[in-house]
Design a protein around this motif. Structure first.
Motif, PDB file in Angstrom:
ATOM      1  N   LEU A   1       0.848  -1.192   0.000  1.00  0.00           N
ATOM      2  CA  LEU A   1       0.000   0.000   0.000  1.00  0.00           C
ATOM      3  C   LEU A   1       0.883   1.241   0.000  1.00  0.00           C
ATOM      4  CD1 LEU A   1      -2.715   1.465   0.202  1.00  0.00           C
ATOM      5  CD2 LEU A   1      -2.546   1.242   2.697  1.00  0.00           C
ATOM      6  N   ARG A   2       0.924   1.934  -1.119  1.00  0.00           N
ATOM      7  CA  ARG A   2       1.710   3.159  -1.270  1.00  0.00           C
ATOM      8  C   ARG A   2       0.855   4.341  -0.797  1.00  0.00           C
ATOM      9  NH1 ARG A   2       6.965   4.895  -2.183  1.00  0.00           N
ATOM     10  NH2 ARG A   2       7.079   6.498  -3.781  1.00  0.00           N
ATOM     11  N   VAL A   3       1.206   4.944   0.328  1.00  0.00           N
ATOM     12  CA  VAL A   3       0.433   6.055   0.881  1.00  0.00           C
ATOM     13  C   VAL A   3       0.839   7.342   0.187  1.00  0.00           C
ATOM     14  CG1 VAL A   3      -0.123   7.365   2.958  1.00  0.00           C
ATOM     15  CG2 VAL A   3       0.225   4.890   3.096  1.00  0.00           C
ATOM     16  N   ARG A   4      -0.123   7.974  -0.482  1.00  0.00           N
ATOM     17  CA  ARG A   4       0.141   9.241  -1.170  1.00  0.00           C
ATOM     18  C   ARG A   4      -0.387  10.422  -0.383  1.00  0.00           C
ATOM     19  NH1 ARG A   4      -2.398   7.135  -6.795  1.00  0.00           N
ATOM     20  NH2 ARG A   4      -0.915   5.485  -7.264  1.00  0.00           N
ATOM     21  N   THR A   5      -1.547  10.237   0.242  1.00  0.00           N
ATOM     22  CA  THR A   5      -2.151  11.277   1.083  1.00  0.00           C
ATOM     23  C   THR A   5      -2.453  10.654   2.429  1.00  0.00           C
ATOM     24  OG1 THR A   5      -3.168  12.323  -0.850  1.00  0.00           O
ATOM     25  CG2 THR A   5      -4.038  12.925   1.318  1.00  0.00           C
ATOM     26  N   LEU A   6      -1.935  11.229   3.496  1.00  0.00           N
ATOM     27  CA  LEU A   6      -2.079  10.629   4.822  1.00  0.00           C
ATOM     28  C   LEU A   6      -3.442  11.003   5.414  1.00  0.00           C
ATOM     29  CD1 LEU A   6      -0.673   8.815   6.761  1.00  0.00           C
ATOM     30  CD2 LEU A   6       0.392  10.791   7.842  1.00  0.00           C
ATOM     31  N   ASP A   7      -4.477  10.398   4.847  1.00  0.00           N
ATOM     32  CA  ASP A   7      -5.845  10.583   5.306  1.00  0.00           C
ATOM     33  C   ASP A   7      -6.337   9.209   5.755  1.00  0.00           C
ATOM     34  OD1 ASP A   7      -8.662  10.743   5.475  1.00  0.00           O
ATOM     35  OD2 ASP A   7      -8.721  12.406   4.046  1.00  0.00           O
ATOM     36  N   VAL A   8      -6.312   8.970   7.070  1.00  0.00           N
ATOM     37  CA  VAL A   8      -6.614   7.648   7.599  1.00  0.00           C
ATOM     38  C   VAL A   8      -8.004   7.182   7.197  1.00  0.00           C
ATOM     39  CG1 VAL A   8      -6.956   6.313   9.714  1.00  0.00           C
ATOM     40  CG2 VAL A   8      -5.006   7.876   9.526  1.00  0.00           C
ATOM     41  N   ALA A   9      -8.993   8.075   7.282  1.00  0.00           N
ATOM     42  CA  ALA A   9     -10.368   7.702   6.952  1.00  0.00           C
ATOM     43  C   ALA A   9     -10.498   7.311   5.483  1.00  0.00           C
ATOM     44  CB  ALA A   9     -11.315   8.854   7.276  1.00  0.00           C
ATOM     45  N   GLN A  10      -9.882   8.089   4.597  1.00  0.00           N
ATOM     46  CA  GLN A  10      -9.979   7.796   3.166  1.00  0.00           C
ATOM     47  C   GLN A  10      -9.234   6.514   2.819  1.00  0.00           C
ATOM     48  OE1 GLN A  10      -8.828  10.981   0.547  1.00  0.00           O
ATOM     49  NE2 GLN A  10      -8.892   9.691  -1.282  1.00  0.00           N
ATOM     50  N   LEU A  11      -8.035   6.331   3.378  1.00  0.00           N
ATOM     51  CA  LEU A  11      -7.266   5.120   3.109  1.00  0.00           C
ATOM     52  C   LEU A  11      -8.022   3.872   3.578  1.00  0.00           C
ATOM     53  CD1 LEU A  11      -3.766   6.442   4.190  1.00  0.00           C
ATOM     54  CD2 LEU A  11      -4.370   5.700   1.875  1.00  0.00           C
ATOM     55  N   SER A  12      -8.646   3.973   4.744  1.00  0.00           N
ATOM     56  CA  SER A  12      -9.412   2.843   5.272  1.00  0.00           C
ATOM     57  C   SER A  12     -10.635   2.563   4.407  1.00  0.00           C
ATOM     58  CB  SER A  12      -9.846   3.131   6.715  1.00  0.00           C
ATOM     59  OG  SER A  12      -8.722   3.376   7.542  1.00  0.00           O
ATOM     60  N   ARG A  13     -11.295   3.639   3.954  1.00  0.00           N
ATOM     61  CA  ARG A  13     -12.480   3.473   3.109  1.00  0.00           C
ATOM     62  C   ARG A  13     -12.115   2.839   1.770  1.00  0.00           C
ATOM     63  NH1 ARG A  13     -13.955   8.141   3.631  1.00  0.00           N
ATOM     64  NH2 ARG A  13     -13.082   9.102   1.747  1.00  0.00           N
ATOM     65  N   GLU A  14     -11.013   3.290   1.178  1.00  0.00           N
ATOM     66  CA  GLU A  14     -10.581   2.720  -0.095  1.00  0.00           C
ATOM     67  C   GLU A  14     -10.237   1.237   0.053  1.00  0.00           C
ATOM     68  OE1 GLU A  14      -8.616   6.811  -1.976  1.00  0.00           O
ATOM     69  OE2 GLU A  14      -7.330   5.163  -1.292  1.00  0.00           O
TER      70      GLU A  14
ATOM     71  N   PHE B   1       5.405   4.439   3.237  1.00  0.00           N
ATOM     72  CA  PHE B   1       5.273   5.888   3.457  1.00  0.00           C
ATOM     73  C   PHE B   1       6.265   6.684   2.617  1.00  0.00           C
ATOM     74  CE2 PHE B   1       3.734   4.352   7.744  1.00  0.00           C
ATOM     75  CZ  PHE B   1       2.419   4.768   7.573  1.00  0.00           C
ATOM     76  N   GLY B   2       6.952   6.022   1.675  1.00  0.00           N
ATOM     77  CA  GLY B   2       8.007   6.675   0.914  1.00  0.00           C
ATOM     78  C   GLY B   2       7.538   7.808   0.021  1.00  0.00           C
ATOM     79  N   GLY B   3       6.256   7.856  -0.296  1.00  0.00           N
ATOM     80  CA  GLY B   3       5.746   8.911  -1.158  1.00  0.00           C
ATOM     81  C   GLY B   3       5.352  10.169  -0.427  1.00  0.00           C
ATOM     82  N   LEU B   4       5.472  10.188   0.896  1.00  0.00           N
ATOM     83  CA  LEU B   4       5.103  11.355   1.691  1.00  0.00           C
ATOM     84  C   LEU B   4       6.311  12.266   1.928  1.00  0.00           C
ATOM     85  CD1 LEU B   4       2.870   9.638   4.414  1.00  0.00           C
ATOM     86  CD2 LEU B   4       2.118  10.805   2.327  1.00  0.00           C
TER      87      LEU B   4
ATOM     88  N   VAL C   1      16.213   2.844 -12.072  1.00  0.00           N
ATOM     89  CA  VAL C   1      17.564   2.287 -12.004  1.00  0.00           C
ATOM     90  C   VAL C   1      18.569   3.406 -11.760  1.00  0.00           C
ATOM     91  CG1 VAL C   1      19.343   1.074 -13.283  1.00  0.00           C
ATOM     92  CG2 VAL C   1      16.954   0.389 -13.533  1.00  0.00           C
ATOM     93  N   GLY C   2      19.459   3.201 -10.791  1.00  0.00           N
ATOM     94  CA  GLY C   2      20.481   4.194 -10.500  1.00  0.00           C
ATOM     95  C   GLY C   2      20.050   5.260  -9.523  1.00  0.00           C
ATOM     96  N   ALA C   3      18.845   5.149  -8.967  1.00  0.00           N
ATOM     97  CA  ALA C   3      18.389   6.165  -8.023  1.00  0.00           C
ATOM     98  C   ALA C   3      19.180   6.061  -6.737  1.00  0.00           C
ATOM     99  CB  ALA C   3      16.901   5.983  -7.728  1.00  0.00           C
ATOM    100  N   ALA C   4      19.413   7.183  -6.105  1.00  0.00           N
ATOM    101  CA  ALA C   4      20.147   7.198  -4.841  1.00  0.00           C
ATOM    102  C   ALA C   4      19.313   6.533  -3.765  1.00  0.00           C
ATOM    103  CB  ALA C   4      20.462   8.637  -4.443  1.00  0.00           C
ATOM    104  N   ALA C   5      19.997   5.879  -2.824  1.00  0.00           N
ATOM    105  CA  ALA C   5      19.285   5.144  -1.788  1.00  0.00           C
ATOM    106  C   ALA C   5      18.447   6.058  -0.925  1.00  0.00           C
ATOM    107  CB  ALA C   5      20.297   4.375  -0.918  1.00  0.00           C
ATOM    108  N   SER C   6      18.864   7.317  -0.778  1.00  0.00           N
ATOM    109  CA  SER C   6      18.132   8.231   0.099  1.00  0.00           C
ATOM    110  C   SER C   6      17.019   8.965  -0.614  1.00  0.00           C
ATOM    111  CB  SER C   6      19.116   9.262   0.685  1.00  0.00           C
ATOM    112  OG  SER C   6      19.719  10.001  -0.367  1.00  0.00           O
ATOM    113  N   ALA C   7      16.920   8.806  -1.934  1.00  0.00           N
ATOM    114  CA  ALA C   7      15.914   9.553  -2.676  1.00  0.00           C
ATOM    115  C   ALA C   7      14.538   9.002  -2.405  1.00  0.00           C
ATOM    116  CB  ALA C   7      16.202   9.477  -4.175  1.00  0.00           C
ATOM    117  N   ALA C   8      13.548   9.881  -2.349  1.00  0.00           N
ATOM    118  CA  ALA C   8      12.178   9.450  -2.137  1.00  0.00           C
ATOM    119  C   ALA C   8      11.657   8.828  -3.422  1.00  0.00           C
ATOM    120  CB  ALA C   8      11.296  10.636  -1.747  1.00  0.00           C
ATOM    121  N   PRO C   9      11.139   7.571  -3.366  1.00  0.00           N
ATOM    122  CA  PRO C   9      10.666   6.922  -4.578  1.00  0.00           C
ATOM    123  C   PRO C   9       9.433   7.596  -5.120  1.00  0.00           C
ATOM    124  CG  PRO C   9      10.171   5.594  -2.650  1.00  0.00           C
ATOM    125  CD  PRO C   9      11.021   6.739  -2.183  1.00  0.00           C
ATOM    126  N   PRO C  10       9.329   7.800  -6.446  1.00  0.00           N
ATOM    127  CA  PRO C  10       8.177   8.458  -7.011  1.00  0.00           C
ATOM    128  C   PRO C  10       6.937   7.594  -6.917  1.00  0.00           C
ATOM    129  CG  PRO C  10       9.582   7.586  -8.743  1.00  0.00           C
ATOM    130  CD  PRO C  10      10.309   7.386  -7.448  1.00  0.00           C
TER     131      PRO C  10
END
Length: 257
Positions: free
Chosen positions: A26-39, A60-63, A118-127
């Motif tokens: 589960l890739r969290v894009r918007t930290l809305d607990v109610a919406q995530l649970s509903r989806e 949580f990498g997308g936040l 490929v080649g992304a830095a380990a500390s970079a936030a994944p898209p």
């Protein structure tokens, strides 16, 4: 005190093996607990046999900012209430590791790889990736060669319910059927010369050029590089037909062959 060999018991009470596991991420894009649970509840209601009590990894990498412990715990409870079972966090940063420790959950590194170029830095936030859109019938182009590093794996016998087959760094060819409740996974493409009733996950490590082919389509789930569709989302006219599944501009496409 002496002890004879007859009194010693070297047999282990439990045998531990490490295997490939197909777990939803589960890739969290918007930290809305109610919406995530509903989806999530909607997904479970739409395909209860597939998602009911399914293990889920939370990413949580997308936040821009990691949630606090209270919010993360609320999300865990919301997801459990929706009918799934959060079992760990996807690897990201040191903050992710600290949060996992505070929540009492494991940190699973491999679930992050499919989001990183490929080649992304380990500390970079994944898209973030978009969820798959509805499949539109389209004329399938010739499948590109999969990015594999070894000969394909060939399975000659049926893959039965409860079994899981994984082709690491290669294509997978099943000469028979994939039964309901069975799962076939490949880092490349998947070719099924029989009925597909279980789950087929191609491009498991993020190969967006991977494809799925089958002679008779009744799949519980098909996925390529993390983009998935369940049977309930597939047009009824494609069921029972020979189909091809591929990605086109981050949309999962399914068309009769």
């Amino acid at each position: 005190m002496s002890m004879t060999s007859a009194n010693l018991d070297y047999e282990q009470a439990g045998e531990l093996k490490i295997g490939q596991v197909g777990i939803a991420n589960l890739r969290v894009r918007t930290l809305d607990v109610a919406q995530l649970s509903r989806e999530m509840r909607e997904r479970v209601d739409r395909a209860p046999k597939l998602f009911g009590r399914a293990p889920v990894i939370i990413d949580f990498g997308g936040l821009a900012q990691m949630p606090d412990v209270a919010t993360a715990k609320a999300l865990l409870e919301g997801l459990r209430g929706a009918g799934v079972l959060p079992v760990g966090l996807s690897y990201g940063t040191r903050e992710t590791e600290q949060l996992a420790e505070q929540l009492g959950l494991p940190l699973l590194a491999k679930f992050r790889a499919q989001y990183e170029p490929v080649g992304a830095a380990a500390s970079a936030a994944p898209p973030a990736r978009r969820e798959s859109a509805e499949a539109a019938p389209a004329k399938a182009e010739k499948a590109p060669a999969a990015n594999t590093t070894s000969p394909g794996l060939v399975q000659k016998t049926p893959v039965r319910s409860g079994q899981q087959l994984y082709a690491e760094n290669r294509d997978l060819t099943v000469l028979s059927t994939v039964g309901a409740g069975a799962e076939v996974i490949s880092d490349g493409s998947i070719h099924i010369y029989g009925t597909l009733r279980g789950r087929a996950l191609a491009g498991a490590q993020g190969n967006t050029d991977a494809r799925i082919f089958c002679r008779e389509f009744h799949a519980e789930l098909v996925a390529i590089a993390g983009h998935y569709k369940v049977l309930e989302d597939v047009p009824k006219e494609l069921r029972g037909k020979p189909v091809q599944v591929w990605l086109e501009k981050d949309q999962l496409m399914i068309a009769a062959q």
